[in-house]
Scaffold this motif. Structure first.
Motif, PDB file in Angstrom:
ATOM      1  N   VAL A  11     -76.348  -5.642  -0.352  1.00 35.57           N
ATOM      2  CA  VAL A  11     -76.203  -4.550   0.606  1.00 35.57           C
ATOM      3  C   VAL A  11     -76.478  -3.211  -0.071  1.00 35.57           C
ATOM      4  CG1 VAL A  11     -74.577  -3.323   2.093  1.00 35.57           C
ATOM      5  CG2 VAL A  11     -74.599  -5.829   2.066  1.00 35.57           C
ATOM      6  N   PHE A  12     -75.970  -3.057  -1.292  1.00 33.13           N
ATOM      7  CA  PHE A  12     -76.180  -1.820  -2.064  1.00 33.13           C
ATOM      8  C   PHE A  12     -77.672  -1.565  -2.255  1.00 33.13           C
ATOM      9  CE2 PHE A  12     -77.100  -0.055  -6.280  1.00 33.13           C
ATOM     10  CZ  PHE A  12     -76.450   1.163  -6.219  1.00 33.13           C
ATOM     11  N   ILE A  13     -78.402  -2.583  -2.700  1.00 33.84           N
ATOM     12  CA  ILE A  13     -79.833  -2.439  -2.954  1.00 33.84           C
ATOM     13  C   ILE A  13     -80.588  -2.193  -1.650  1.00 33.84           C
ATOM     14  CG2 ILE A  13     -81.893  -3.651  -3.777  1.00 33.84           C
ATOM     15  CD1 ILE A  13     -79.950  -5.160  -5.693  1.00 33.84           C
ATOM     16  N   TYR A  14     -80.212  -2.942  -0.630  1.00 35.50           N
ATOM     17  CA  TYR A  14     -80.842  -2.774   0.682  1.00 35.50           C
ATOM     18  C   TYR A  14     -80.714  -1.334   1.172  1.00 35.50           C
ATOM     19  CZ  TYR A  14     -80.818  -2.732   5.810  1.00 35.50           C
ATOM     20  OH  TYR A  14     -81.013  -2.408   7.124  1.00 35.50           O
ATOM     21  N   ASN A  50     -83.074 -10.826  -1.790  1.00 35.14           N
ATOM     22  CA  ASN A  50     -82.432 -10.908  -0.478  1.00 35.14           C
ATOM     23  C   ASN A  50     -82.463  -9.562   0.249  1.00 35.14           C
ATOM     24  OD1 ASN A  50     -81.832 -13.610  -0.865  1.00 35.14           O
ATOM     25  ND2 ASN A  50     -79.786 -13.213  -1.672  1.00 35.14           N
ATOM     26  N   ALA A  51     -82.272  -8.481  -0.492  1.00 38.46           N
ATOM     27  CA  ALA A  51     -82.318  -7.139   0.091  1.00 38.46           C
ATOM     28  C   ALA A  51     -83.720  -6.821   0.592  1.00 38.46           C
ATOM     29  CB  ALA A  51     -81.874  -6.107  -0.938  1.00 38.46           C
ATOM     30  N   ILE A  52     -84.726  -7.187  -0.192  1.00 36.75           N
ATOM     31  CA  ILE A  52     -86.117  -6.943   0.196  1.00 36.75           C
ATOM     32  C   ILE A  52     -86.468  -7.742   1.445  1.00 36.75           C
ATOM     33  CG2 ILE A  52     -88.508  -7.362  -0.504  1.00 36.75           C
ATOM     34  CD1 ILE A  52     -87.682  -6.508  -3.341  1.00 36.75           C
ATOM     35  N   ASN A  53     -85.934  -8.961   1.545  1.00 36.59           N
ATOM     36  CA  ASN A  53     -86.180  -9.776   2.741  1.00 36.59           C
ATOM     37  C   ASN A  53     -85.614  -9.109   3.990  1.00 36.59           C
ATOM     38  OD1 ASN A  53     -87.582 -11.822   1.435  1.00 36.59           O
ATOM     39  ND2 ASN A  53     -85.746 -13.025   1.028  1.00 36.59           N
ATOM     40  N   ALA A  56     -87.981  -6.467   4.977  1.00 32.27           N
ATOM     41  CA  ALA A  56     -89.180  -7.072   5.575  1.00 32.27           C
ATOM     42  C   ALA A  56     -88.920  -7.457   7.026  1.00 32.27           C
ATOM     43  CB  ALA A  56     -89.603  -8.289   4.763  1.00 32.27           C
ATOM     44  N   ASP A  57     -87.704  -7.944   7.310  1.00 31.90           N
ATOM     45  CA  ASP A  57     -87.345  -8.307   8.690  1.00 31.90           C
ATOM     46  C   ASP A  57     -87.385  -7.095   9.609  1.00 31.90           C
ATOM     47  OD1 ASP A  57     -86.968 -10.945   7.986  1.00 31.90           O
ATOM     48  OD2 ASP A  57     -84.797 -10.771   7.750  1.00 31.90           O
ATOM     49  N   GLU A  58     -87.131  -5.901   9.058  1.00 29.03           N
ATOM     50  CA  GLU A  58     -87.141  -4.674   9.848  1.00 29.03           C
ATOM     51  C   GLU A  58     -88.524  -4.042   9.917  1.00 29.03           C
ATOM     52  OE1 GLU A  58     -84.153  -1.999   8.444  1.00 29.03           O
ATOM     53  OE2 GLU A  58     -82.518  -3.420   8.766  1.00 29.03           O
ATOM     54  N   GLY A  59     -89.488  -4.617   9.216  1.00 35.37           N
ATOM     55  CA  GLY A  59     -90.841  -4.084   9.252  1.00 35.37           C
ATOM     56  C   GLY A  59     -91.099  -2.954   8.280  1.00 35.37           C
ATOM     57  N   LEU A  60     -90.137  -2.666   7.419  1.00 34.10           N
ATOM     58  CA  LEU A  60     -90.302  -1.573   6.465  1.00 34.10           C
ATOM     59  C   LEU A  60     -91.001  -2.015   5.187  1.00 34.10           C
ATOM     60  CD1 LEU A  60     -86.806   0.128   6.844  1.00 34.10           C
ATOM     61  CD2 LEU A  60     -88.991   0.990   7.684  1.00 34.10           C
ATOM     62  N   VAL A  61     -91.022  -3.309   4.954  1.00 31.99           N
ATOM     63  CA  VAL A  61     -91.623  -3.870   3.743  1.00 31.99           C
ATOM     64  C   VAL A  61     -92.525  -5.033   4.136  1.00 31.99           C
ATOM     65  CG1 VAL A  61     -91.125  -5.184   1.629  1.00 31.99           C
ATOM     66  CG2 VAL A  61     -89.769  -3.161   2.183  1.00 31.99           C
ATOM     67  N   ASP A  62     -93.669  -5.118   3.465  1.00 31.60           N
ATOM     68  CA  ASP A  62     -94.572  -6.256   3.643  1.00 31.60           C
ATOM     69  C   ASP A  62     -94.484  -7.144   2.413  1.00 31.60           C
ATOM     70  OD1 ASP A  62     -95.542  -5.290   6.094  1.00 31.60           O
ATOM     71  OD2 ASP A  62     -97.029  -4.033   5.078  1.00 31.60           O
ATOM     72  N   ILE A  63     -94.271  -8.440   2.632  1.00 34.89           N
ATOM     73  CA  ILE A  63     -94.233  -9.392   1.528  1.00 34.89           C
ATOM     74  C   ILE A  63     -95.558 -10.153   1.527  1.00 34.89           C
ATOM     75  CG2 ILE A  63     -93.092 -11.431   0.562  1.00 34.89           C
ATOM     76  CD1 ILE A  63     -90.489 -10.451   1.788  1.00 34.89           C
ATOM     77  N   VAL A  64     -96.308  -9.984   0.450  1.00 32.63           N
ATOM     78  CA  VAL A  64     -97.625 -10.605   0.330  1.00 32.63           C
ATOM     79  C   VAL A  64     -97.521 -11.784  -0.630  1.00 32.63           C
ATOM     80  CG1 VAL A  64    -100.044 -10.235  -0.267  1.00 32.63           C
ATOM     81  CG2 VAL A  64     -98.691  -8.335   0.678  1.00 32.63           C
ATOM     82  N   PRO A  65     -97.818 -12.991  -0.158  1.00 33.98           N
ATOM     83  CA  PRO A  65     -97.723 -14.175  -1.034  1.00 33.98           C
ATOM     84  C   PRO A  65     -98.516 -14.001  -2.329  1.00 33.98           C
ATOM     85  CG  PRO A  65     -98.069 -14.839   1.244  1.00 33.98           C
ATOM     86  CD  PRO A  65     -98.227 -13.341   1.209  1.00 33.98           C
TER      87      PRO A  65
END
Length: 230
Positions: A11-14, A50-53, A56-65
Motif C-alpha cells: 500500500v505504501f509503494i502503491y 503487487n503495487a505496480i499491478n 496497472a489495474d487503474e490504467g496508470l501503468v502499462d505492463i509490457v511482457p
C-alpha cells in the motif's frame, strides 16, 4: 505479522507511486524498475510488483511482457481517438436522455459542478476527476441504453488518465484559469431548455477545448527521489 507488513508495504509503494504520477513527478513512459525500488527501500520485490499491478489495474501503468512496467504513455493519436469517440457517444447519450431528466437530476448536476469548481481552484485532481465523472454520468445514465452508458463510462475513465498526465489546469501555473465548470453550467441550461442543436454544438466545443488544454511539458523526478524520505 509478516503478511500485514507485506500488505502495508504494498500500500505504501502503491500510494507513493500513484501520488508521483498524479503530481506529474514521473513522466509518461518512465519505467518502474522493481530492482531500483527494492534497493532504495531495502525490501523484496513482491510488494513492489503487487503495487505496480494495482496501478496497472487503474490504467496508470502499462505492463509490457519481457520488458517491464511503465507509466502509461498514450500517443497523440490515441488521445484524439478517445476524445473523439467520447464526444460522439456523449452527444448521443445527452440527446436520448434529454426527455427523461427531471429537476432532481439538474440539482445533482449543479452540486457536482460546485464540487468541480472547488477542486479546480484548489488544484485537487482527485476530487476534480470524481466530480467531473459524476457530472457527465449524471445525464448519460438517463439515456436508457446500457451499452452506451458502459462505453461512455469506460471512455471517461480513460480520458481521466490523460487529464492526470497532461491537463495544463493542474500545472502550477497561476495563469491557467479553470474553464470547464463554466461549460458544464451551460450544458445544464441547454438540457433544461431541451435545445438539442445548441447542446450538440456546446458538447462538441467542450470536448474540443478539453483536447486543446492538454500539453506535454513538465519537470520530472528520478524514481529514487519518490522514496527519498522513507
Amino acid at each position: 505479522m509478516k503478511i500485514q507488513q507485506k500488505q502495508s508495504m504494498k500500500v505504501f509503494i502503491y500510494h507513493h507511486l500513484k501520488e508521483a504520477i498524479l503530481a506529474r513527478q514521473l513522466p509518461p513512459g518512465k519505467q518502474l524498475i522493481e530492482n531500483e525500488i527494492s534497493r532504495t527501500l531495502n525490501i523484496s520485490r513482491t510488494p513492489i510488483r503487487n503495487a505496480i499491478n494495482l496501478l496497472a489495474d487503474e490504467g496508470l501503468v502499462d505492463i509490457v511482457p519481457n520488458k517491464g512496467a511503465f507509466v502509461t504513455n498514450p500517443t497523440k493519436e490515441e488521445i484524439l481517438q478517445a476524445y473523439d469517440l467520447r464526444k460522439r457517444l456523449e452527444i448521443m447519450a445527452a440527446n436520448q436522455a434529454i426527455e427523461f431528466l427531471v429537476e432532481n437530476d439538474f440539482k445533482k448536476m449543479e452540486s457536482y459542478i460546485a464540487e468541480e469548481k472547488e477542486a479546480l481552484f484548489t488544484k485537487n485532481i482527485t476530487n476534480y476527476l470524481k466530480a467531473n465523472q459524476d457530472f457527465h454520468m449524471s445525464y448519460t445514465q438517463k439515456c436508457g441504453n446500457k451499452f452506451l452508458i458502459d462505453f461512455v463510462k469506460k471512455l471517461i475513465n480513460q480520458t481521466s488518465i490523460y487529464l492526470i498526465l497532461f491537463d495544463i489546469v493542474f500545472e502550477e501555473d497561476p495563469s491557467a484559469e479553470p474553464y470547464g465548470y463554466k461549460e458544464h453550467l451551460e450544458i445544464v441550461q441547454l438540457l433544461k431548455q431541451k435545445k438539442r442543436k445548441e447542446l450538440k454544438v456546446c458538447l462538441e466545443n467542450h470536448f474540443d477545448n478539453a483536447i486543446d488544454s492538454l500539453n506535454i511539458h513538465q519537470e520530472y523526478k528520478d524514481l529514487k527521489e519518490i522514496f527519498k524520505t522513507y
